[in-house]
Design a protein around this motif. Structure first.
Motif, PDB file in Angstrom:
ATOM      1  N   MET A 150       0.696  -1.347  -0.014  1.00  0.00           N
ATOM      2  CA  MET A 150      -0.137   0.004   0.213  1.00  0.00           C
ATOM      3  C   MET A 150       0.798   1.204  -0.077  1.00  0.00           C
ATOM      4  O   MET A 150       1.663   1.688   0.992  1.00  0.00           O
ATOM      5  N   GLY A 151       0.824   2.033  -1.009  1.00  0.00           N
ATOM      6  CA  GLY A 151       1.482   3.363  -1.148  1.00  0.00           C
ATOM      7  C   GLY A 151       0.928   4.456  -1.524  1.00  0.00           C
ATOM      8  O   GLY A 151      -0.410   4.380  -1.471  1.00  0.00           O
ATOM      9  N   GLY A 152       1.520   5.408  -1.902  1.00  0.00           N
ATOM     10  CA  GLY A 152       0.982   6.878  -2.332  1.00  0.00           C
ATOM     11  C   GLY A 152       0.529   6.715  -3.736  1.00  0.00           C
ATOM     12  O   GLY A 152       0.034   5.941  -4.408  1.00  0.00           O
ATOM     13  N   SER A 153       0.681   8.067  -4.412  1.00  0.00           N
ATOM     14  CA  SER A 153       0.338   8.187  -5.818  1.00  0.00           C
ATOM     15  C   SER A 153       1.258   9.166  -6.400  1.00  0.00           C
ATOM     16  O   SER A 153       2.199   9.757  -5.770  1.00  0.00           O
ATOM     17  N   LEU A 154       1.050   9.178  -7.693  1.00  0.00           N
ATOM     18  CA  LEU A 154       2.088  10.005  -8.632  1.00  0.00           C
ATOM     19  C   LEU A 154       1.312  11.277  -9.004  1.00  0.00           C
ATOM     20  O   LEU A 154       0.023  11.432  -8.875  1.00  0.00           O
ATOM     21  N   GLN A 155       2.122  12.241  -9.184  1.00  0.00           N
ATOM     22  CA  GLN A 155       1.500  13.570  -9.436  1.00  0.00           C
ATOM     23  C   GLN A 155       2.241  14.398 -10.715  1.00  0.00           C
ATOM     24  O   GLN A 155       3.307  13.785 -11.126  1.00  0.00           O
ATOM     25  N   PRO A 156       1.696  15.078 -11.521  1.00  0.00           N
ATOM     26  CA  PRO A 156       2.519  15.594 -12.790  1.00  0.00           C
ATOM     27  C   PRO A 156       3.458  16.535 -12.216  1.00  0.00           C
ATOM     28  O   PRO A 156       3.668  16.999 -11.031  1.00  0.00           O
ATOM     29  N   ASN A 157       4.449  16.495 -13.114  1.00  0.00           N
ATOM     30  CA  ASN A 157       5.961  17.303 -12.869  1.00  0.00           C
ATOM     31  C   ASN A 157       5.469  18.802 -13.033  1.00  0.00           C
ATOM     32  O   ASN A 157       5.016  19.090 -14.277  1.00  0.00           O
ATOM     33  N   PRO A 158       5.453  19.530 -12.114  1.00  0.00           N
ATOM     34  CA  PRO A 158       5.208  20.849 -12.091  1.00  0.00           C
ATOM     35  C   PRO A 158       6.100  21.798 -13.192  1.00  0.00           C
ATOM     36  O   PRO A 158       5.690  22.870 -13.668  1.00  0.00           O
ATOM     37  N   TYR A 159       7.153  21.157 -13.584  1.00  0.00           N
ATOM     38  CA  TYR A 159       8.052  21.957 -14.446  1.00  0.00           C
ATOM     39  C   TYR A 159       7.932  21.387 -15.888  1.00  0.00           C
ATOM     40  O   TYR A 159       8.558  21.743 -16.894  1.00  0.00           O
ATOM     41  N   GLY A 160       7.070  20.461 -16.205  1.00  0.00           N
ATOM     42  CA  GLY A 160       6.743  20.204 -17.451  1.00  0.00           C
ATOM     43  C   GLY A 160       7.490  18.935 -18.083  1.00  0.00           C
ATOM     44  O   GLY A 160       7.276  18.431 -19.226  1.00  0.00           O
ATOM     45  N   SER A 161       8.612  18.423 -17.474  1.00  0.00           N
ATOM     46  CA  SER A 161       9.231  17.595 -18.000  1.00  0.00           C
ATOM     47  C   SER A 161       8.672  16.234 -18.015  1.00  0.00           C
ATOM     48  O   SER A 161       7.579  15.942 -17.360  1.00  0.00           O
ATOM     49  N   ASP A 162       9.509  15.103 -18.612  1.00  0.00           N
ATOM     50  CA  ASP A 162       8.606  13.763 -18.356  1.00  0.00           C
ATOM     51  C   ASP A 162       9.206  12.979 -17.256  1.00  0.00           C
ATOM     52  O   ASP A 162       8.616  11.969 -16.915  1.00  0.00           O
ATOM     53  N   ALA A 163       9.984  13.921 -16.341  1.00  0.00           N
ATOM     54  CA  ALA A 163      10.181  13.056 -15.134  1.00  0.00           C
ATOM     55  C   ALA A 163       8.961  12.755 -14.140  1.00  0.00           C
ATOM     56  O   ALA A 163       8.167  13.887 -14.057  1.00  0.00           O
ATOM     57  N   ILE A 164       8.922  11.871 -13.502  1.00  0.00           N
ATOM     58  CA  ILE A 164       7.568  11.658 -12.640  1.00  0.00           C
ATOM     59  C   ILE A 164       8.102  12.117 -11.281  1.00  0.00           C
ATOM     60  O   ILE A 164       9.201  11.997 -10.764  1.00  0.00           O
ATOM     61  N   CYS A 165       6.972  12.373 -10.748  1.00  0.00           N
ATOM     62  CA  CYS A 165       6.953  13.045  -9.189  1.00  0.00           C
ATOM     63  C   CYS A 165       5.654  12.314  -8.431  1.00  0.00           C
ATOM     64  O   CYS A 165       4.737  11.863  -8.963  1.00  0.00           O
ATOM     65  N   GLY A 166       6.014  12.309  -7.052  1.00  0.00           N
ATOM     66  CA  GLY A 166       4.970  11.645  -6.320  1.00  0.00           C
ATOM     67  C   GLY A 166       5.538  11.156  -5.084  1.00  0.00           C
ATOM     68  O   GLY A 166       6.715  11.483  -4.710  1.00  0.00           O
TER      69      GLY A 166
END
Length: 281
Positions: A150-166
């Motif tokens: 059980m984990g969290g979630s991913l969110q969009p990169n606020p700087y627009g590149s294809d790197a994932i954040c979360g």
């Protein structure tokens, strides 16, 4: 189908025990080797060039030449990496960033998670945890079933590149090797959902039919899931759903306030609880 893979993975993980024993016996030598390896890998990055990693030979020299930096001081470098620039703080392009709760002047902190970090810290730490567990319980069948993660979630990169954040748990889960994905439940689509109520509902439906032998996650989140499962099924003991459950790998918060409640929900007297520590949190 599980048992051949179970045997192969168990054999592979147990080989790691001899390496762990070497680290235990030679901690200073191990740290010195790791220190030199990090300097060598980082010397051609922008950070490494600015602080002349190629001239550093001793820890004392590193302490003199490389400043202790706050998150605010590091953030311009992190932002460059988040925009897709390569070789900033670490070689190559940083593909992932862990989004942490803010404790400074910003609401959130973004921690770079490189491929080396995933492989040499998070994944190796997880494998070591299982290796140590199997070393202490050689009759374990933990790899014959599924790990409920059980984990969290991913969110969009606020700087627009294809790197994932979360959340770091989501970043790790998203990047797990295929063999580890095969041994876990629920599906990745459900595990990374960001709508909490729906996520708990679908996790309950998705995991009930599985042979869950281990669970991993934050104790507070796992308690919410367990209560939902018990409400849905009417059982008073989680082992009525998963009779082969034998270990809980937990972290992020102290387990002490939750220990007694978990013991009430899981009647297996041999249930093991192994605590992990997350360097990115």
């Amino acid at each position: 189908m599980f048992f051949p893979l179970n045997s192969i993975i168990a054999w592979w993980l147990k080989k790691r025990i001899s390496q762990i024993d070497t680290v235990r016996k030679q901690p200073i030598e191990t740290q010195a080797i790791q220190f030199q390896s990090l300097l060598e890998k980082g010397k051609d990055t922008q950070w490494g060039r600015d602080f002349r990693f190629n001239t550093i030979g001793r820890i004392g020299e590193f302490q003199e030449m490389v400043p202790v930096s706050s998150y605010e001081e590091l953030f311009p470098w992190i932002e460059r990496a988040m925009r897709g620039e390569e070789n900033v703080l670490w070689p190559g392009k940083t593909a992932c960033f862990s989004k942490s709760s803010g404790t400074t002047n910003d609401r959130h902190k973004y921690i770079p998670v490189t491929e080396d970090s995933l492989e040499e810290c998070h994944f190796k730490g997880g494998k070591d945890l299982i290796a140590l567990y199997l070393d202490n319980r050689p009759d374990s069948e933990v790899l014959s079933g599924k790990n409920l993660a059980m984990g969290g979630s991913l969110q969009p990169n606020p700087y627009g590149s294809d790197a994932i954040c979360g959340d770091i748990s989501a970043v790790i889960m998203h990047n797990l090797p295929s063999w580890a994905q095969w041994l876990r439940t629920p599906s990745l689509e459900i595990a990374l959902m960001d709508r909490w109520e729906e996520k708990i509902e679908r996790m309950t439906e998705n995991t009930l039919p599985e042979n869950v032998t281990s669970i991993s996650g934050v104790p507070t989140w796992m308690l919410v899931l367990f209560r939902k499962i018990m409400e849905k099924t009417g059982v008073q003991d989680i082992t009525q759903i998963w009779p082969n459950l034998e270990v809980f790998l937990h972290g992020a918060v102290s387990f002490t306030p939750y220990r007694e409640e978990f013991k009430q929900l899981i009647s297996n007297p041999q249930m093991a609880y192994m605590e992990t520590y997350n360097a990115s949190a």
